[in-house]
Motif scaffolding. Structure first.
Motif, short mmCIF file in Angstrom:
data_model
loop_
_atom_site.label_atom_id
_atom_site.label_comp_id
_atom_site.label_asym_id
_atom_site.label_seq_id
_atom_site.Cartn_x
_atom_site.Cartn_y
_atom_site.Cartn_z
N VAL A 25 0.84 -1.20 0.00
CA VAL A 25 0.00 0.00 0.00
C VAL A 25 0.87 1.25 0.00
N LYS A 26 0.66 2.11 -0.98
CA LYS A 26 1.39 3.37 -1.06
C LYS A 26 0.60 4.51 -0.42
N ALA A 27 -0.73 4.44 -0.50
CA ALA A 27 -1.60 5.44 0.11
C ALA A 27 -2.97 4.81 0.29
N ALA A 28 -3.71 5.29 1.31
CA ALA A 28 -5.02 4.72 1.60
C ALA A 28 -6.04 5.85 1.78
N GLY A 29 -7.13 5.78 1.03
CA GLY A 29 -8.17 6.80 1.14
C GLY A 29 -9.01 6.60 2.38
N VAL A 30 -9.44 7.71 2.98
CA VAL A 30 -10.29 7.68 4.18
C VAL A 30 -11.72 8.01 3.76
N ASN A 31 -12.67 7.19 4.22
CA ASN A 31 -14.08 7.38 3.93
C ASN A 31 -14.89 7.41 5.21
N PRO A 32 -16.09 8.00 5.19
CA PRO A 32 -16.94 7.98 6.38
C PRO A 32 -17.20 6.58 6.92
N ILE A 33 -17.24 5.58 6.03
CA ILE A 33 -17.48 4.21 6.49
C ILE A 33 -16.38 3.73 7.44
N ASP A 34 -15.18 4.30 7.34
CA ASP A 34 -14.07 3.86 8.18
C ASP A 34 -14.30 4.21 9.65
N TRP A 35 -14.74 5.46 9.94
CA TRP A 35 -15.01 5.78 11.35
C TRP A 35 -16.31 5.14 11.82
N LYS A 36 -17.22 4.86 10.89
CA LYS A 36 -18.45 4.18 11.28
C LYS A 36 -18.18 2.73 11.67
N ILE A 37 -17.27 2.07 10.96
CA ILE A 37 -16.85 0.72 11.36
C ILE A 37 -16.20 0.77 12.73
N ARG A 38 -15.33 1.74 12.94
CA ARG A 38 -14.66 1.91 14.24
C ARG A 38 -15.67 2.05 15.37
N GLU A 39 -16.76 2.77 15.13
CA GLU A 39 -17.74 3.03 16.18
C GLU A 39 -18.83 1.97 16.27
N GLY A 40 -18.78 0.95 15.40
CA GLY A 40 -19.70 -0.17 15.53
C GLY A 40 -21.02 -0.03 14.82
N TYR A 41 -21.09 0.84 13.82
CA TYR A 41 -22.35 1.06 13.09
C TYR A 41 -22.87 -0.22 12.43
N PHE A 42 -21.98 -1.11 12.03
CA PHE A 42 -22.40 -2.27 11.25
C PHE A 42 -22.27 -3.59 12.04
N GLN A 43 -22.13 -3.50 13.36
CA GLN A 43 -21.85 -4.70 14.14
C GLN A 43 -23.00 -5.70 14.13
N GLN A 44 -24.24 -5.23 13.98
CA GLN A 44 -25.37 -6.16 13.90
C GLN A 44 -25.44 -6.83 12.54
N LEU A 45 -25.13 -6.07 11.51
CA LEU A 45 -25.20 -6.58 10.14
C LEU A 45 -24.02 -7.49 9.82
N ILE A 46 -22.81 -7.03 10.17
CA ILE A 46 -21.59 -7.79 9.88
C ILE A 46 -20.72 -7.81 11.14
N PRO A 47 -20.91 -8.79 12.02
CA PRO A 47 -20.09 -8.89 13.23
C PRO A 47 -18.63 -9.13 12.86
N LEU A 48 -17.72 -8.41 13.52
CA LEU A 48 -16.30 -8.53 13.23
C LEU A 48 -15.57 -9.24 14.34
N LYS A 49 -14.55 -9.98 13.99
CA LYS A 49 -13.73 -10.68 14.97
C LYS A 49 -12.45 -9.88 15.20
#
Length: 312
Positions: free
Chosen positions: A35-59
């Protein structure tokens, strides 16, 4: 290798830089990318805060990040592909879709989730393109079928999706209106917007009428008011709202909820269009990888003109 990980859901305090991550293994149909560079999207902080934990539980622990630009280091030799080791590519590597996360020095992802990087863009510019670029392409070309002399309203014209959508719509020959803050009027005018509405002082639904299409990136009341500006038989594509069948029937509108799917085919077409038309990808701010927490907060709390990118 280094990677930005979380061990639980929460705010900026849950983000950590892990400097001793094992290099992810390449499975059939996958590729390992430096990876040379990585784009930041709103979905990234939403994953961090658990917005999708019911839909897609993460390990946990998981590596954050979706968009990236980089260089192929290893690929599955059993998969037929035109890509090879050393090629510059861009795409996505989100854990939500089977990748290892792009906020890392190395990332594994599906061959179908990457394509050759636009030659006219740097890695920093290309890393901010996959999600917003494919979103604009899928909405305008595939879902709306925008063509010459159509009139389209694009909400949030100075944002990541908006700035690509304005340029693509103009190349397709459409008349483009957009909503922005007053300090972004000149910016979207340079992108090609024909009519600009300052949403802090003006009501777009009182000004605009008889439009063929709307791209909604805001939702809520903005989504509902957008039906008023469309002509009978028009189309509204929302990236945040499920179709309101009652409003669609009332106004005679085709209402579509778009789930953006990043594929090799779409990324390839997008890259070709970018290179042929010298499209602008505006990078407002970059952060080094160790400052990912700051980057996510900036994305969440400000209204970036274009994209935020992590540099490696």
């Amino acid at each position: 290798m280094k990677s930005i990980q979380i061990n639980k859901y929460g705010g900026r305090d849950v983000i950590g830089l892990n400097t001793d991550i094992r290099i992810p293994q390449v499975s059939p149909g996958q590729v390992l990318v430096e990876v040379k560079a990585a784009g930041v999207n709103p979905i990234d902080w939403k994953i961090r805060e658990g917005y999708f934990q019911q839909l897609i539980p993460l390990k946990f622990p998981i590596t954050l990040g979706m968009d990236f630009s980089g260089v192929i280091k290893e690929l599955d030799g059993n998969k037929s592909t035109h890509l090879d080791i050393g090629d510059e590519v861009y795409g996505q590597a989100s854990v939500l879709f089977g990748g290892s996360g792009s906020f890392a020095e190395l990332a594994v992802t599906s061959l179908n989730s990457i394509a050759a990087k636009p030659k006219s863009l740097s890695h920093i510019e290309a890393s901010g393109l996959p999600l917003v670029g494919v979103s604009a392409w899928q909405a305008l070309v595939e879902n709306i079928g925008l063509s010459k002399n159509h009139k389209i309203l694009i909400h949030g014209g100075s944002g990541g999706i908006g700035l690509i959508a304005i340029q693509l719509a103009k190349k397709l020959g459409a008349f483009v209106a957009t909503t922005v803050r007053s300090n972004n009027k000149e910016f979207v005018q340079r992108l090609g917007a024909d009519e600009i509405v300052d949403y802090t002082t003006q009501r777009f639904d009182d000004i605009l009428q008889d439009y063929d299409a709307v791209i909604d990136t805001v939702g809520g009341e903005i989504y509902r008011k957008s039906f008023k500006v469309l002509k009978n038989g028009g189309t509204i594509v929302s990236l945040v709202e499920q179709p309101d069948s009652n409003l669609a029937k009332q106004y005679g509108i085709k209402s579509i909820f778009q789930f953006t799917e990043i594929t090799n085919e779409r990324l390839t077409k997008l890259a070709q269009w970018i290179d042929e038309n010298h499209v602008q990808v505006n990078i407002e701010k970059t952060f080094p990888l160790p400052e990912t927490a700051k980057a996510l907060d900036y994305q969440k709390e400000s209204h970036p003109r274009g994209k935020i990118v992590l540099t490696l």
